[in-house]
Motif scaffolding. Sequence first.
Motif, PDB file in Angstrom:
ATOM      1  N   ARG A  81      29.978 -10.847 -28.686  1.00  0.00           N
ATOM      2  CA  ARG A  81      31.330 -10.091 -29.064  1.00  0.00           C
ATOM      3  C   ARG A  81      32.010  -8.975 -29.533  1.00  0.00           C
ATOM      4  NH1 ARG A  81      32.669 -15.363 -34.065  1.00  0.00           N
ATOM      5  NH2 ARG A  81      31.518 -16.474 -32.431  1.00  0.00           N
ATOM      6  N   MET A  82      32.711  -8.236 -28.754  1.00  0.00           N
ATOM      7  CA  MET A  82      33.317  -7.081 -29.145  1.00  0.00           C
ATOM      8  C   MET A  82      33.932  -6.260 -30.181  1.00  0.00           C
ATOM      9  SD  MET A  82      33.080  -5.329 -24.408  1.00  0.00           S
ATOM     10  CE  MET A  82      34.502  -7.373 -24.863  1.00  0.00           C
ATOM     11  N   TYR A  83      34.278  -7.726 -31.324  1.00  0.00           N
ATOM     12  CA  TYR A  83      35.953  -7.070 -31.152  1.00  0.00           C
ATOM     13  C   TYR A  83      35.745  -8.954 -32.150  1.00  0.00           C
ATOM     14  CZ  TYR A  83      39.593  -5.678 -34.310  1.00  0.00           C
ATOM     15  OH  TYR A  83      40.539  -5.264 -34.705  1.00  0.00           O
ATOM     16  N   GLY A  84      36.168  -8.560 -33.459  1.00  0.00           N
ATOM     17  CA  GLY A  84      36.586  -9.697 -34.605  1.00  0.00           C
ATOM     18  C   GLY A  84      35.221 -10.862 -34.679  1.00  0.00           C
ATOM     19  N   ASP A  85      36.266 -12.343 -34.719  1.00  0.00           N
ATOM     20  CA  ASP A  85      35.321 -13.201 -34.982  1.00  0.00           C
ATOM     21  C   ASP A  85      35.789 -14.554 -33.782  1.00  0.00           C
ATOM     22  OD1 ASP A  85      37.794 -14.234 -36.363  1.00  0.00           O
ATOM     23  OD2 ASP A  85      36.970 -14.648 -37.602  1.00  0.00           O
ATOM     24  N   HIS A  86      36.350 -14.232 -33.146  1.00  0.00           N
ATOM     25  CA  HIS A  86      36.690 -15.328 -31.809  1.00  0.00           C
ATOM     26  C   HIS A  86      36.067 -14.831 -30.937  1.00  0.00           C
ATOM     27  CE1 HIS A  86      39.102 -17.376 -29.669  1.00  0.00           C
ATOM     28  NE2 HIS A  86      38.942 -16.879 -28.611  1.00  0.00           N
ATOM     29  N   CYS A  87      34.475 -16.224 -29.807  1.00  0.00           N
ATOM     30  CA  CYS A  87      34.509 -16.492 -28.997  1.00  0.00           C
ATOM     31  C   CYS A  87      35.022 -16.773 -27.630  1.00  0.00           C
ATOM     32  CB  CYS A  87      32.797 -17.351 -29.031  1.00  0.00           C
ATOM     33  SG  CYS A  87      32.005 -17.680 -28.112  1.00  0.00           S
ATOM     34  N   ARG A  88      35.071 -16.048 -26.443  1.00  0.00           N
ATOM     35  CA  ARG A  88      35.702 -15.952 -25.965  1.00  0.00           C
ATOM     36  C   ARG A  88      35.399 -17.245 -24.581  1.00  0.00           C
ATOM     37  NH1 ARG A  88      34.355 -10.414 -22.276  1.00  0.00           N
ATOM     38  NH2 ARG A  88      32.573 -10.002 -22.489  1.00  0.00           N
ATOM     39  N   TYR A  89      33.932 -17.564 -24.635  1.00  0.00           N
ATOM     40  CA  TYR A  89      33.655 -18.747 -24.483  1.00  0.00           C
ATOM     41  C   TYR A  89      33.369 -20.112 -24.354  1.00  0.00           C
ATOM     42  CZ  TYR A  89      31.044 -14.757 -22.152  1.00  0.00           C
ATOM     43  OH  TYR A  89      31.292 -13.502 -21.719  1.00  0.00           O
ATOM     44  N   CYS A  90      32.878 -20.136 -26.183  1.00  0.00           N
ATOM     45  CA  CYS A  90      33.826 -21.414 -26.506  1.00  0.00           C
ATOM     46  C   CYS A  90      34.554 -21.741 -27.946  1.00  0.00           C
ATOM     47  CB  CYS A  90      31.955 -21.722 -27.416  1.00  0.00           C
ATOM     48  SG  CYS A  90      31.590 -20.933 -28.555  1.00  0.00           S
ATOM     49  N   GLY A  91      35.378 -20.568 -28.216  1.00  0.00           N
ATOM     50  CA  GLY A  91      36.405 -20.324 -28.768  1.00  0.00           C
ATOM     51  C   GLY A  91      36.106 -20.682 -30.233  1.00  0.00           C
ATOM     52  N   SER A  92      34.764 -20.497 -30.312  1.00  0.00           N
ATOM     53  CA  SER A  92      34.197 -20.203 -31.334  1.00  0.00           C
ATOM     54  C   SER A  92      34.796 -18.921 -32.686  1.00  0.00           C
ATOM     55  CB  SER A  92      32.672 -19.748 -31.967  1.00  0.00           C
ATOM     56  OG  SER A  92      31.528 -20.251 -33.204  1.00  0.00           O
ATOM     57  N   SER A  93      34.947 -19.799 -33.741  1.00  0.00           N
ATOM     58  CA  SER A  93      35.501 -18.734 -34.860  1.00  0.00           C
ATOM     59  C   SER A  93      34.392 -18.608 -36.361  1.00  0.00           C
ATOM     60  CB  SER A  93      36.643 -19.337 -35.647  1.00  0.00           C
ATOM     61  OG  SER A  93      37.944 -18.680 -34.485  1.00  0.00           O
ATOM     62  N   THR A  94      33.082 -18.875 -36.241  1.00  0.00           N
ATOM     63  CA  THR A  94      32.733 -18.965 -37.334  1.00  0.00           C
ATOM     64  C   THR A  94      32.164 -17.893 -37.071  1.00  0.00           C
ATOM     65  OG1 THR A  94      31.389 -18.993 -35.437  1.00  0.00           O
ATOM     66  CG2 THR A  94      31.120 -21.469 -36.837  1.00  0.00           C
ATOM     67  N   GLN A  95      31.612 -17.689 -38.358  1.00  0.00           N
ATOM     68  CA  GLN A  95      31.580 -15.776 -38.885  1.00  0.00           C
ATOM     69  C   GLN A  95      30.113 -15.152 -37.737  1.00  0.00           C
ATOM     70  OE1 GLN A  95      29.928 -15.364 -42.968  1.00  0.00           O
ATOM     71  NE2 GLN A  95      30.350 -13.523 -43.153  1.00  0.00           N
ATOM     72  N   ALA A  96      30.389 -14.238 -37.993  1.00  0.00           N
ATOM     73  CA  ALA A  96      29.698 -13.074 -36.836  1.00  0.00           C
ATOM     74  C   ALA A  96      28.794 -12.903 -38.068  1.00  0.00           C
ATOM     75  CB  ALA A  96      29.996 -12.053 -36.454  1.00  0.00           C
ATOM     76  N   VAL A  97      27.014 -12.412 -36.788  1.00  0.00           N
ATOM     77  CA  VAL A  97      26.591 -12.968 -37.931  1.00  0.00           C
ATOM     78  C   VAL A  97      25.358 -11.066 -37.021  1.00  0.00           C
ATOM     79  CG1 VAL A  97      25.042 -14.353 -38.555  1.00  0.00           C
ATOM     80  CG2 VAL A  97      24.700 -14.062 -35.841  1.00  0.00           C
ATOM     81  N   ARG A  98      24.798 -10.583 -37.121  1.00  0.00           N
ATOM     82  CA  ARG A  98      24.364  -8.821 -36.995  1.00  0.00           C
ATOM     83  C   ARG A  98      23.076  -9.339 -35.637  1.00  0.00           C
ATOM     84  NH1 ARG A  98      26.510  -4.782 -35.361  1.00  0.00           N
ATOM     85  NH2 ARG A  98      27.800  -4.276 -38.024  1.00  0.00           N
ATOM     86  N   PRO A  99      23.427  -8.594 -34.660  1.00  0.00           N
ATOM     87  CA  PRO A  99      21.967  -9.122 -33.496  1.00  0.00           C
ATOM     88  C   PRO A  99      20.910  -9.556 -33.220  1.00  0.00           C
ATOM     89  CG  PRO A  99      22.824  -7.473 -33.133  1.00  0.00           C
ATOM     90  CD  PRO A  99      23.869  -7.939 -34.210  1.00  0.00           C
ATOM     91  N   THR A 100      20.566 -10.049 -32.565  1.00  0.00           N
ATOM     92  CA  THR A 100      18.542  -9.827 -32.856  1.00  0.00           C
ATOM     93  C   THR A 100      18.553  -8.101 -31.902  1.00  0.00           C
ATOM     94  OG1 THR A 100      18.974 -10.278 -30.322  1.00  0.00           O
ATOM     95  CG2 THR A 100      19.029 -12.409 -32.505  1.00  0.00           C
ATOM     96  N   PRO A 101      17.354  -7.809 -32.423  1.00  0.00           N
ATOM     97  CA  PRO A 101      16.766  -6.763 -31.850  1.00  0.00           C
ATOM     98  C   PRO A 101      16.882  -6.553 -30.482  1.00  0.00           C
ATOM     99  CG  PRO A 101      15.097  -7.936 -33.111  1.00  0.00           C
ATOM    100  CD  PRO A 101      15.957  -8.676 -32.875  1.00  0.00           C
ATOM    101  N   ARG A 102      17.608  -7.555 -29.641  1.00  0.00           N
ATOM    102  CA  ARG A 102      17.598  -7.169 -27.871  1.00  0.00           C
ATOM    103  C   ARG A 102      18.752  -6.342 -27.783  1.00  0.00           C
ATOM    104  NH1 ARG A 102      19.508 -11.943 -24.327  1.00  0.00           N
ATOM    105  NH2 ARG A 102      19.645 -10.048 -22.615  1.00  0.00           N
ATOM    106  N   THR A 103      20.190  -6.185 -29.021  1.00  0.00           N
ATOM    107  CA  THR A 103      21.582  -5.857 -29.080  1.00  0.00           C
ATOM    108  C   THR A 103      21.215  -3.824 -28.674  1.00  0.00           C
ATOM    109  OG1 THR A 103      22.887  -7.326 -29.199  1.00  0.00           O
ATOM    110  CG2 THR A 103      23.711  -6.059 -29.429  1.00  0.00           C
ATOM    111  N   PRO A 104      21.581  -3.856 -27.972  1.00  0.00           N
ATOM    112  CA  PRO A 104      21.157  -2.184 -28.625  1.00  0.00           C
ATOM    113  C   PRO A 104      22.086  -1.287 -29.171  1.00  0.00           C
ATOM    114  CG  PRO A 104      22.345  -2.188 -26.745  1.00  0.00           C
ATOM    115  CD  PRO A 104      22.086  -3.468 -27.268  1.00  0.00           C
ATOM    116  N   PRO A 105      21.229  -0.275 -30.466  1.00  0.00           N
ATOM    117  CA  PRO A 105      22.297   0.177 -31.280  1.00  0.00           C
ATOM    118  C   PRO A 105      23.690   1.523 -31.409  1.00  0.00           C
ATOM    119  CG  PRO A 105      20.147   0.754 -31.918  1.00  0.00           C
ATOM    120  CD  PRO A 105      20.468  -0.114 -30.241  1.00  0.00           C
ATOM    121  N   ALA A 106      23.168   2.203 -29.482  1.00  0.00           N
ATOM    122  CA  ALA A 106      23.855   2.919 -29.200  1.00  0.00           C
ATOM    123  C   ALA A 106      23.467   3.636 -28.244  1.00  0.00           C
ATOM    124  CB  ALA A 106      22.970   4.591 -30.153  1.00  0.00           C
TER     125      ALA A 106
END
Length: 438
Positions: free
Chosen positions: A341-366
């Motif tokens: 997700r790029m913004y907020g806690d809404h998932c554009r794929y499944c519609g989930s509104s569950t709390q977001a967690v910090r990503p796995t190491p695959r996600t680049p910080p910068a």
Amino acid sequence: MARRETTLELPQPSKTAIYLSGPELDGYRKAYLGREIGHGAYARVCEIDTTSTSDVEAPLLAKLYIDKPRDDMDRFIQAVHDTGLGYIGPHLKREPFEVMKKKAHYAVAAPLYLVKYRRDGEVIGVAVRQLDTNRFTAIGDYYGMRLVDELPVSLIAAIRLVLLVTDIHKRGFVIGDFSASNILIDREGHVAIIDCDSFLLAGSGSDGQRADITINWRAPECKGTQRLTFASDIFVLGLHISKLLFSGIGPFDAPDPQNPNSIPQDNIDANRSWLWDDDIDTPDMIAQSRGLSDLPPRLRTSLRAALSQNPDLRPLDCTELLRALNDTLEGLIQGTCGHYRMYGDHCRYCGSSTQAVRPTPRTPPAAATPEDVPRALPLPTEPAPIAIKPDPPELQPEPQVASSLANDTSDHRKYGCIDYFIIFIFVCINIIFLMNHC
């Protein structure tokens, strides 16, 4: 450029001799055509064998035009040389993800030389840098993959694409035909651009010429006139960024209920998009998307400005767009559903509104920062010669010095032949004496 009726007699591959000329070469350099690797409506592409000359950097491809080339081709090649366009990232290294995600890797397959098949003949094509075809794929094919979890790589590619366009514009070129078939991407988010011989020289009059533009990738103001500018490039850049951020779905790809038979180009011209028009259904792939609300406010504003119907409202300086993309990449999170997700806690794929967690190491910080946009455009310089230390001489065995009684300095007695003869005589005399007296 617009297609003309006059056609050229082109040499056939299979080691046909050709001649290369350009600002870097003093005169002509002879080379040979290799096998044909591609053929289109306007040109065919062959490999070039440059083993006969050491002045031409390999590998190169010959793009041989079916129609006559543009009228200003000599001036265009000179501009490529003067601005260093041909030296934008010619080599892309394979690096670990943690290393490459912080670098602004992109490349330009720019034309470097004119191609003739006689020294005094007509220009039949250009020689361009050859990119690794096994590594890259057309970005249009990447969009067609519809991969849900490619958002980290897609954001990196978007940042690099902005840097690439900025770099080309700073050198005074309008890209023009900026379609998905002319942009390449690899699985690490590196990007490259091909068919650069269709670039236009800004401010020289060539940017006002009519040009062939791929349908569905034409800015709205170019309808009818097809006049290409920096602003029209920014609009198409916005199309690419939208597709990268929304799983390959462009802002004008959804059917317009007001025009059921419309194609994306019709929606572009009418400014009808599912991103901001409530009466247009969201595409199925991201059916739960909230359009521009899926983006952080800063990126939302920058992207909407790039896609403005009025070219005067589009920002020619991409610094704000670049910073917005970097902020989005730094804030990228992964929900408990597994989707990014790029913004907020809404998932554009499944519609989930569950709390977001910090990503796995695959996600680049910068990735790249706005300061990475090239300011000066120095031509590449030759590296300083490396002093090579000579190999040490081979170790030789110490010479053997013949020993003799005269130069022997040891304390041990050395016996020669005379010594043994005297001893032998002495022993014989003793034996004879004992035999006579016993």
